[in-house]
Design a protein around this motif. Sequence first.
Motif, PDB file in Angstrom:
ATOM      1  N   VAL A   3       0.843  -1.197   0.000  1.00 24.34           N
ATOM      2  CA  VAL A   3       0.000   0.000   0.000  1.00 24.34           C
ATOM      3  C   VAL A   3       0.876   1.243   0.000  1.00 24.34           C
ATOM      4  O   VAL A   3       1.828   1.335   0.779  1.00 24.34           O
ATOM      5  N   VAL A   4       0.564   2.189  -0.884  1.00 23.37           N
ATOM      6  CA  VAL A   4       1.219   3.496  -0.841  1.00 23.37           C
ATOM      7  C   VAL A   4       0.222   4.513  -0.308  1.00 23.37           C
ATOM      8  O   VAL A   4      -0.975   4.422  -0.553  1.00 23.37           O
ATOM      9  N   ARG A   5       0.736   5.460   0.443  1.00 26.04           N
ATOM     10  CA  ARG A   5      -0.097   6.481   1.068  1.00 26.04           C
ATOM     11  C   ARG A   5       0.222   7.826   0.434  1.00 26.04           C
ATOM     12  O   ARG A   5       1.384   8.234   0.363  1.00 26.04           O
ATOM     13  N   LEU A   6      -0.810   8.508  -0.023  1.00 28.73           N
ATOM     14  CA  LEU A   6      -0.680   9.855  -0.573  1.00 28.73           C
ATOM     15  C   LEU A   6      -1.261  10.825   0.442  1.00 28.73           C
ATOM     16  O   LEU A   6      -2.400  10.668   0.880  1.00 28.73           O
ATOM     17  N   ALA A   7      -0.481  11.820   0.813  1.00 28.19           N
ATOM     18  CA  ALA A   7      -0.907  12.786   1.823  1.00 28.19           C
ATOM     19  C   ALA A   7      -0.524  14.195   1.370  1.00 28.19           C
ATOM     20  O   ALA A   7       0.422  14.787   1.886  1.00 28.19           O
ATOM     21  N   PRO A   8      -1.268  14.747   0.400  1.00 24.23           N
ATOM     22  CA  PRO A   8      -0.942  16.094  -0.080  1.00 24.23           C
ATOM     23  C   PRO A   8      -1.291  17.153   0.970  1.00 24.23           C
ATOM     24  O   PRO A   8      -2.059  16.885   1.891  1.00 24.23           O
ATOM     25  N   PRO A   9      -0.725  18.336   0.822  1.00 24.32           N
ATOM     26  CA  PRO A   9      -1.076  19.414   1.749  1.00 24.32           C
ATOM     27  C   PRO A   9      -2.544  19.801   1.580  1.00 24.32           C
ATOM     28  O   PRO A   9      -3.161  19.527   0.549  1.00 24.32           O
ATOM     29  N   LEU A  10      -3.088  20.420   2.605  1.00 26.74           N
ATOM     30  CA  LEU A  10      -4.497  20.817   2.543  1.00 26.74           C
ATOM     31  C   LEU A  10      -4.756  21.853   1.452  1.00 26.74           C
ATOM     32  O   LEU A  10      -5.843  21.932   0.906  1.00 26.74           O
ATOM     33  N   ILE A  11      -3.747  22.655   1.162  1.00 29.68           N
ATOM     34  CA  ILE A  11      -3.884  23.658   0.105  1.00 29.68           C
ATOM     35  C   ILE A  11      -2.984  23.226  -1.037  1.00 29.68           C
ATOM     36  O   ILE A  11      -1.762  23.358  -0.971  1.00 29.68           O
ATOM     37  N   VAL A  12      -3.599  22.678  -2.074  1.00 27.80           N
ATOM     38  CA  VAL A  12      -2.847  22.183  -3.222  1.00 27.80           C
ATOM     39  C   VAL A  12      -3.656  22.524  -4.473  1.00 27.80           C
ATOM     40  O   VAL A  12      -4.882  22.439  -4.475  1.00 27.80           O
ATOM     41  N   ASP A  13      -2.951  22.933  -5.525  1.00 27.56           N
ATOM     42  CA  ASP A  13      -3.687  23.286  -6.745  1.00 27.56           C
ATOM     43  C   ASP A  13      -3.698  22.118  -7.729  1.00 27.56           C
ATOM     44  O   ASP A  13      -2.951  21.141  -7.594  1.00 27.56           O
ATOM     45  N   GLU A  14      -4.538  22.215  -8.709  1.00 27.04           N
ATOM     46  CA  GLU A  14      -4.746  21.134  -9.674  1.00 27.04           C
ATOM     47  C   GLU A  14      -3.467  20.801 -10.445  1.00 27.04           C
ATOM     48  O   GLU A  14      -3.179  19.632 -10.724  1.00 27.04           O
ATOM     49  N   ARG A  15      -2.675  21.808 -10.753  1.00 27.72           N
ATOM     50  CA  ARG A  15      -1.433  21.595 -11.491  1.00 27.72           C
ATOM     51  C   ARG A  15      -0.488  20.683 -10.723  1.00 27.72           C
ATOM     52  O   ARG A  15       0.112  19.753 -11.280  1.00 27.72           O
ATOM     53  N   LEU A  16      -0.352  20.899  -9.424  1.00 31.93           N
ATOM     54  CA  LEU A  16       0.529  20.062  -8.613  1.00 31.93           C
ATOM     55  C   LEU A  16      -0.018  18.646  -8.464  1.00 31.93           C
ATOM     56  O   LEU A  16       0.749  17.674  -8.448  1.00 31.93           O
ATOM     57  N   CYS A  17      -1.338  18.517  -8.379  1.00 35.26           N
ATOM     58  CA  CYS A  17      -1.947  17.181  -8.326  1.00 35.26           C
ATOM     59  C   CYS A  17      -1.669  16.424  -9.617  1.00 35.26           C
ATOM     60  O   CYS A  17      -1.320  15.241  -9.592  1.00 35.26           O
ATOM     61  N   ASP A  18      -1.814  17.103 -10.738  1.00 35.90           N
ATOM     62  CA  ASP A  18      -1.541  16.473 -12.035  1.00 35.90           C
ATOM     63  C   ASP A  18      -0.079  16.039 -12.133  1.00 35.90           C
ATOM     64  O   ASP A  18       0.230  14.951 -12.629  1.00 35.90           O
ATOM     65  N   GLN A  19       0.821  16.890 -11.650  1.00 35.68           N
ATOM     66  CA  GLN A  19       2.244  16.572 -11.686  1.00 35.68           C
ATOM     67  C   GLN A  19       2.551  15.354 -10.799  1.00 35.68           C
ATOM     68  O   GLN A  19       3.295  14.458 -11.198  1.00 35.68           O
ATOM     69  N   ALA A  20       1.966  15.322  -9.608  1.00 41.28           N
ATOM     70  CA  ALA A  20       2.186  14.197  -8.695  1.00 41.28           C
ATOM     71  C   ALA A  20       1.650  12.900  -9.295  1.00 41.28           C
ATOM     72  O   ALA A  20       2.300  11.852  -9.222  1.00 41.28           O
ATOM     73  N   LEU A  21       0.476  12.951  -9.893  1.00 39.46           N
ATOM     74  CA  LEU A  21      -0.095  11.751 -10.493  1.00 39.46           C
ATOM     75  C   LEU A  21       0.713  11.272 -11.687  1.00 39.46           C
ATOM     76  O   LEU A  21       0.826  10.066 -11.922  1.00 39.46           O
ATOM     77  N   ALA A  22       1.298  12.190 -12.432  1.00 42.10           N
ATOM     78  CA  ALA A  22       2.151  11.803 -13.559  1.00 42.10           C
ATOM     79  C   ALA A  22       3.402  11.081 -13.058  1.00 42.10           C
ATOM     80  O   ALA A  22       3.826  10.074 -13.644  1.00 42.10           O
ATOM     81  N   ILE A  23       3.982  11.559 -11.969  1.00 48.87           N
ATOM     82  CA  ILE A  23       5.152  10.904 -11.388  1.00 48.87           C
ATOM     83  C   ILE A  23       4.774   9.516 -10.871  1.00 48.87           C
ATOM     84  O   ILE A  23       5.478   8.531 -11.109  1.00 48.87           O
ATOM     85  N   LEU A  24       3.648   9.428 -10.179  1.00 46.32           N
ATOM     86  CA  LEU A  24       3.182   8.145  -9.658  1.00 46.32           C
ATOM     87  C   LEU A  24       2.896   7.174 -10.800  1.00 46.32           C
ATOM     88  O   LEU A  24       3.273   5.996 -10.733  1.00 46.32           O
ATOM     89  N   ASP A  25       2.275   7.662 -11.870  1.00 45.36           N
ATOM     90  CA  ASP A  25       1.993   6.825 -13.022  1.00 45.36           C
ATOM     91  C   ASP A  25       3.295   6.281 -13.631  1.00 45.36           C
ATOM     92  O   ASP A  25       3.387   5.095 -13.971  1.00 45.36           O
ATOM     93  N   GLY A  26       4.304   7.130 -13.732  1.00 45.59           N
ATOM     94  CA  GLY A  26       5.592   6.693 -14.254  1.00 45.59           C
ATOM     95  C   GLY A  26       6.246   5.644 -13.358  1.00 45.59           C
ATOM     96  O   GLY A  26       6.834   4.683 -13.846  1.00 45.59           O
ATOM     97  N   ALA A  27       6.125   5.826 -12.047  1.00 51.64           N
ATOM     98  CA  ALA A  27       6.699   4.859 -11.110  1.00 51.64           C
ATOM     99  C   ALA A  27       5.978   3.521 -11.190  1.00 51.64           C
ATOM    100  O   ALA A  27       6.604   2.464 -11.111  1.00 51.64           O
ATOM    101  N   LEU A  28       4.676   3.565 -11.380  1.00 49.19           N
ATOM    102  CA  LEU A  28       3.906   2.322 -11.487  1.00 49.19           C
ATOM    103  C   LEU A  28       4.157   1.605 -12.808  1.00 49.19           C
ATOM    104  O   LEU A  28       3.979   0.386 -12.904  1.00 49.19           O
TER     105      LEU A  28
END
Length: 65
Positions: free
Chosen positions: A37-62
């Motif tokens: 199990v991996v745990r994602l814990a973004p900050p409470l204030i996060v914009d869509e651009r950073l979420c997209d960037q994080a998901l792209a990195i996670l997708d590449g790792a997977l």
Amino acid sequence: MRGQGLLIGVELSRPAAPVVDACREAGLLILSAGEKVVRLAPPLIVDERLCDQALAILDGALAKP
């Protein structure tokens, strides 16, 4: 997937440690929460651009074997 609010756990079909390591090398800090199990814990204030960037990195790792 499981979680509450922005704290999300994603159950994988393989060990989480290599995914956590690959994300860290790409600049994304995630945690393991058990062997598969991996745990994602973004900050409470996060914009869509950073979420997209994080998901792209996670997708590449997977995508790595």
